[in-house]
Structure formats: C-alpha cells, structure tokens
Design a protein around this motif. Structure first.
Motif, mmCIF file in Angstrom:
data_model
loop_
_atom_site.group_PDB
_atom_site.id
_atom_site.type_symbol
_atom_site.label_atom_id
_atom_site.label_comp_id
_atom_site.label_asym_id
_atom_site.label_seq_id
_atom_site.Cartn_x
_atom_site.Cartn_y
_atom_site.Cartn_z
ATOM 1 N N VAL B 56 8.397 -11.182 -3.399
ATOM 2 C CA VAL B 56 7.092 -11.147 -2.734
ATOM 3 C C VAL B 56 7.273 -10.989 -1.230
ATOM 4 N N ARG B 57 8.238 -11.753 -0.678
ATOM 5 C CA ARG B 57 8.453 -11.680 0.772
ATOM 6 C C ARG B 57 8.889 -10.276 1.192
ATOM 7 N N GLN B 58 9.826 -9.686 0.419
ATOM 8 C CA GLN B 58 10.305 -8.351 0.749
ATOM 9 C C GLN B 58 9.167 -7.336 0.614
ATOM 10 N N GLY B 59 8.346 -7.509 -0.441
ATOM 11 C CA GLY B 59 7.199 -6.624 -0.648
ATOM 12 C C GLY B 59 6.245 -6.686 0.533
ATOM 13 N N LEU B 60 6.009 -7.900 0.999
ATOM 14 C CA LEU B 60 5.096 -8.080 2.138
ATOM 15 C C LEU B 60 5.644 -7.374 3.374
ATOM 16 N N LEU B 61 6.958 -7.532 3.605
ATOM 17 C CA LEU B 61 7.591 -6.881 4.758
ATOM 18 C C LEU B 61 7.451 -5.362 4.651
ATOM 19 N N ASN B 62 7.756 -4.811 3.451
ATOM 20 C CA ASN B 62 7.633 -3.365 3.242
ATOM 21 C C ASN B 62 6.212 -2.884 3.525
ATOM 22 N N THR B 192 -6.168 -2.324 6.928
ATOM 23 C CA THR B 192 -6.559 -3.045 5.703
ATOM 24 C C THR B 192 -6.402 -2.142 4.483
ATOM 25 N N LEU B 193 -6.828 -0.891 4.598
ATOM 26 C CA LEU B 193 -6.728 0.030 3.462
ATOM 27 C C LEU B 193 -5.268 0.213 3.058
ATOM 28 N N SER B 194 -4.399 0.370 4.063
ATOM 29 C CA SER B 194 -2.983 0.596 3.777
ATOM 30 C C SER B 194 -2.344 -0.643 3.143
ATOM 31 N N LEU B 195 -2.706 -1.830 3.632
ATOM 32 C CA LEU B 195 -2.172 -3.073 3.068
ATOM 33 C C LEU B 195 -2.447 -3.167 1.572
ATOM 34 N N ASP B 196 -3.629 -2.732 1.160
ATOM 35 C CA ASP B 196 -4.085 -2.909 -0.218
ATOM 36 C C ASP B 196 -3.805 -1.708 -1.096
ATOM 37 N N GLU B 197 -3.368 -0.597 -0.510
ATOM 38 C CA GLU B 197 -3.330 0.655 -1.257
ATOM 39 C C GLU B 197 -2.253 0.597 -2.347
#
Lengths: 297, 256
Positions: B56-62, B192-197
């Motif tokens: 999850v942490r790595q995903g968040l960073l990416n 925001t759009l990119s974070l959730d895309e």
C-alpha cells in the motif's frame, strides 16, 4: 512610409503567428499524439489479423466484424445496454426530483446540498464499489437488518447479481445526473411558469408543459453522463456481478489484457464508441430544436 | 425543507443512498474482529496493519509521483491552450478537439494508449501512466481556465500595453495573476482525478510499479479484508478534505 508600415505589419503578423504557435501548438500536438493517433491506431487494428504472439499482422480483413455478430457477443452487448439503461432510468427517477428539490432550498443550503451530492463522487471509485460488497454481503448490514426485523429467515443473495451491478453503477454515477438537471432547472425562466399559471394551468400542467420540455436538454446530458460510463464499465460487473454478469467493458478488457486478441477487442471498442457517439448526436439535435423553439417563443 | 412537500422523499432517499455505504465502511474500519462484515468491538488495529503494509505504501508513493508530474505538465499545457483558444482563434472545432480527452470513454483512451505505447516499443511503467494522465488532465485545466477567461476584463491587458509593458510582462503580471484561481482549481482537479484514476493506469502501467488504485483493485479482488475498510476510511477523509478546501478556495475567489 507605406513600405515601413507594411513591414511593421509583416513583423506583427509573424509575431502573432509565433505567439499563436507557442500557445496552441504544445497542447494541440499533445492531444493529437496521445489521443487522436492512439484512437486511429485502434480503428486500423480492427481491420487487421490477430498476431501469433499478441499484437497484429496483415492481411486486412473484415472477419473481426463478422465475429462480433456472433449471438454470444450480441447477448453481452444487449445485456450491457439493458444494465446501462436501467441504471440511467433509475438515476433519472431519483435524480430529477432531487435536483428539483435542491433548487427550492434557500440559497445557502443549495450549495451545501450540491457539495454533499458531489462529495461521494470525488472518492476513489474502487472504494465506492467496495462499500457495496460490504453492504450487500450475505453477512452484511442489509441482510443483518432484514433478519433482525424478522423480514427474512435466511440471508438473501444480494451480491453477485444483476441488481447489485445496477445498484453499484447507480451509486457511482447518480451525481452526474443530478448536477446537469439542477443547472437546467435553475436556469429556467420563472416568468414562463408564471405565465402558464396566469393562463390557468395547474401546477402539474405547467410542470408538464413548461418545466419538463425546457429542462429536457439538461436531462439528456445527465442521462448521457450516466449511460456512457455505465456501458463501458468493467469494474462494477466484475466486483459486484462476480463474473456472472459480463458487460462489453469486460469483454474489451479481456481481449486486450487476457486473450490478446487486439483486432477483435478493437472492433468491440469501435462498436461501443460509435453507439455512444450516436447518443451524443441525438442529444445535440434535440437540444437545438428545443433551444430554437425557446428563442422563437 | 418544510416547503419541499412530497419532494422531501426523493431528496432524503438520495442522501441516504449516497451516504449509508460510506458510513458503513467507516464504522467497520474500527471493527476489532477479523470479519470485515460483522461487528466485534471497537479497535484501531486495522489502521496499524494498514500502516505496516508495504504494498500500500509503495502504491501510494507511485500514485503521488504520477499525480504530481501529471498535474504540473497538464496545468502548463492546459493553461497555454485555454489562453491560445481564447486569444488567437474563435474556432469552436479546435476548442471541442482540445476538450475531447475529458469526455472520451476512459476505456477507449486506455486501449488506444496501450496500443500506441506497444506499437512504438515503449516499456510500460509510471512514465507511461504519467503521459496518459496528462492528456485528460490538460483538457480539464483548459476547460476550467476557458470558463474563467470568459469573465475576464480585457481592458486590464490593454491598459498594461498602453502603459508600455511588453507582451511578456503583460502575460506574467496581468494575465497569469487574474487567471490564477482558475489555474489552481484546474490543477487541484487534475491532481484528484489522477490520484483516483484506475482504468487508464490499469492498461498503461507496468507490473512492477502498481499505483494505489491498482493495489486496491487487487486487494478487493482477492478477498475482502478489514484492512481495506481502514484504507477506504482514510481515503474518504483525504478526498473530503480536498473537496471542501477546493470549495472554500473557489468561494473566496468568487468574493474577490
């Protein structure tokens, strides 16, 4: 004298052209490189043969289009249209009166209500879909509540049904119906309604004969905003339909990422996009007619 | 509320429908039991489990890398495009063309980009997701800035020119500051759009660098755990904060 003016004009023109290129060039180039060319590639792939190791090969063929007419695929397409239509209809039935109610609130509460409508929309799509897995599970709150009320003896099969898929899509896209409908009711010229009432129309009739037709373009925009992403969605059918409900989005995804049959996937995508473009065209025609009538009146 | 009459029913139904699922997820995130569905007592243990989850942490960073990069590029390109459209052409066709990436079905854009990246032999990874997010992000920024340009007073720029400022000075001292609220709003929107895309990232990302939505997708697919409830609750908190902050910013700038 005249020649220096002309030279000055020439330099101005060149400078204007330079500025024009500097402002418009990068963006238009980017859209062309990362949208138009990719889409044209997909279109051309629809006419090619599937490569032995993924990708595409010559010769040019129409076989992929013929294959899309197979009853198996037509049934998936029909199923997708049915689910997207049901979602849109429900969104309309709940969304229109809600939007109408919001326009009748005091101004400051209107903003609060609108923010509350869009808030869920700004949260992660997968999380919103996941919430419905939690909600509809056989051990979930809906079943538990019904059981404790004594309405059911055994948990209902709510998850992994077509109904669950429709509920998930409705949940995801309802705000997209409410906002344009709200905007069109808000913009409505109140004097037309007063005129209708003065001429003896009841509230109900002035709604049917004035409000409804004049808000039709906005309502159609809302319907398209709900229908378009519902039709192409593959996440909700997969997570809430449990693989039993296959929609055209799942099919396209699988052709590109699993079966590696890109030409056939391209055909399916093409069919979907053309169908949606047709809907946009209908909306544009209806909107023009209604606006034209409004202008004459 | 009182004067809504029977409209109260669909009105309340909508808000119950919109918020009950979210409330259930947040409540369940404080559940001590291993069962993600039934209540076993209050606990914050799943937030601890979540904090220790490296995927999850790595995903968040990416995701943050992609979102920041895409926001910067999309904001610059989108702002230039909006000004160019307003200033140098009245072509409705060009404007529609520039805004198409925002309305085209994401699945169509996703397969198109996958096909193109593979046709030019580009390896997939965060860079390809970033390039993909810029194309729709730019269209959203252009739309927001175009709307603001319609309200701008052109006499300010004329006055700047009359007072002897050259084109560049006028651009940076007049045009950009007056457009700034719209540019910031557009940038926030892209971020925001990119974070959730998910859909486009799913097609254009490489297997080694999943973004957070892709991590969530595989978590949800391969079993429902209470940890996802905790993650969901945190993401809800983040997006609610951003939306309300954005609302405040636009209201402040409207007042000015």
């Amino acid at each position: 004298m005249a020649s220096t003016v002309a030279q000055g004009r020439g330099a101005d023109k060149r400078r204007a052209l330079g500025a024009r290129t500097a402002f418009l060039g990068p963006g238009l180039l980017y859209v062309t490189a990362f949208m138009t060319i990719p889409i044209l590639l997909v279109v051309s792939y629809a006419f090619l043969t599937r490569g032995r190791f993924g990708g595409v090969e010559f010769p040019v063929t129409l076989e992929n289009f013929v294959r899309a007419l197979d009853p198996i695929y037509l049934r998936v397409l029909w199923n997708s249209i049915f689910i997207a239509s049901a979602t849109t209809l429900l969104a309309l039935l709940i969304g229109y009166p809600t939007a109408y109610a919001i326009t009748r609130l005091p101004v400051r509460w209107r903003t609060v209500a609108l923010v509350l409508v869009v808030l869920p929309f700004w949260t992660n799509f997968l999380i919103r879909t996941y919430a419905w897995i939690v909600l509809l599970n056989s051990q979930g709150p809906v079943n538990k509540t019904l059981e404790s009320l004594g309405l059911i003896d055994a948990p209902l099969e709510l998850l992994y049904t077509r109904g669950a898929v429709i509920a998930g899509l409705l949940y995801a896209y309802l705000p997209l119906m409410i906002l344009p409908v709200y905007a069109s009711i808000e913009r409505l010229d109140r004097s037309l309604l007063e005129a209708a009432t003065n001429l003896g129309a009841s509230k109900f009739w002035s709604f049917i004969t004035v409000t409804l037709p004049l808000t039709l373009p906005g309502t159609m925009i809302g319907a398209i905003f709900v229908f378009v992403p519902s039709l192409g969605n593959f996440i909700v059918p997969e997570l809430l339909g449990g693989g039993k409900t296959v929609m055209v989005g799942n099919l396209i995804r699988d052709q590109f990422l699993k079966a590696r049959d890109w030409p056939f996937g391209a055909v399916l995508a093409l069919v979907m996009v053309l169908f949606l473009a047709g809907l946009f065209a209908v909306q544009a025609i209806v909107a023009r007619r209604i606006n034209g009538r409004g202008a004459r009146a | 509320m009182r004067n809504l009459g029977w409209l109260r029913l669909p009105f309340l139904l909508t808000f119950v429908f919109l918020y009950v699922p979210l409330v259930v997820v947040v409540v369940m995130s404080f559940n001590s039991g291993k069962q993600p569905f039934s209540w076993g007592g209050f606990s914050t243990r799943w937030y601890g489990v979540l904090a220790a989850d490296t995927a999850v942490r790595q995903g968040l960073l990416n995701t943050l890398i992609v979102a920041v990069g895409a926001t910067i590029l999309a904001t610059i390109l989108g702002t230039l495009l909006a000004i160019g459209l307003a200033r140098f052409t009245r072509s409705a066709l060009l404007e529609a063309y520039s805004l198409t990436p925002a309305i085209i079905p994401d699945l169509a854009l996703a397969i198109g980009l996958l096909v193109m990246f593979s046709a030019i032999g580009m390896t997939l990874g965060l860079h390809s997701v970033l390039l993909a997010h810029v194309v729709f992000g730019m269209a959203f920024v252009a739309a927001v800035v175009t709307a603001r340009l319609g309200q701008n007073d052109p006499s300010l720029e004329e006055a700047s020119g009359d007072l002897g400022a050259n084109a560049a000075t006028t651009f940076f001292k007049i045009t950009v500051p007056t457009l700034l609220p719209a540019i910031v709003a557009g940038a926030l929107l892209v971020f925001t759009l990119s974070l959730d895309e998910f859909v486009i990232a799913f097609f254009t990302d490489g297997p080694a660098t999943p973004t957070l939505p892709i991590v969530i997708y595989s978590m949800v697919r391969f079993g429902v755990t209470p940890e996802i409830n905790a993650l969901a609750a945190l993401l809800l908190l983040v997006s609610f904060t951003v939306v309300i902050a954005a609302q405040r910013i636009t209201r402040l700038t409207d007042a000015v």
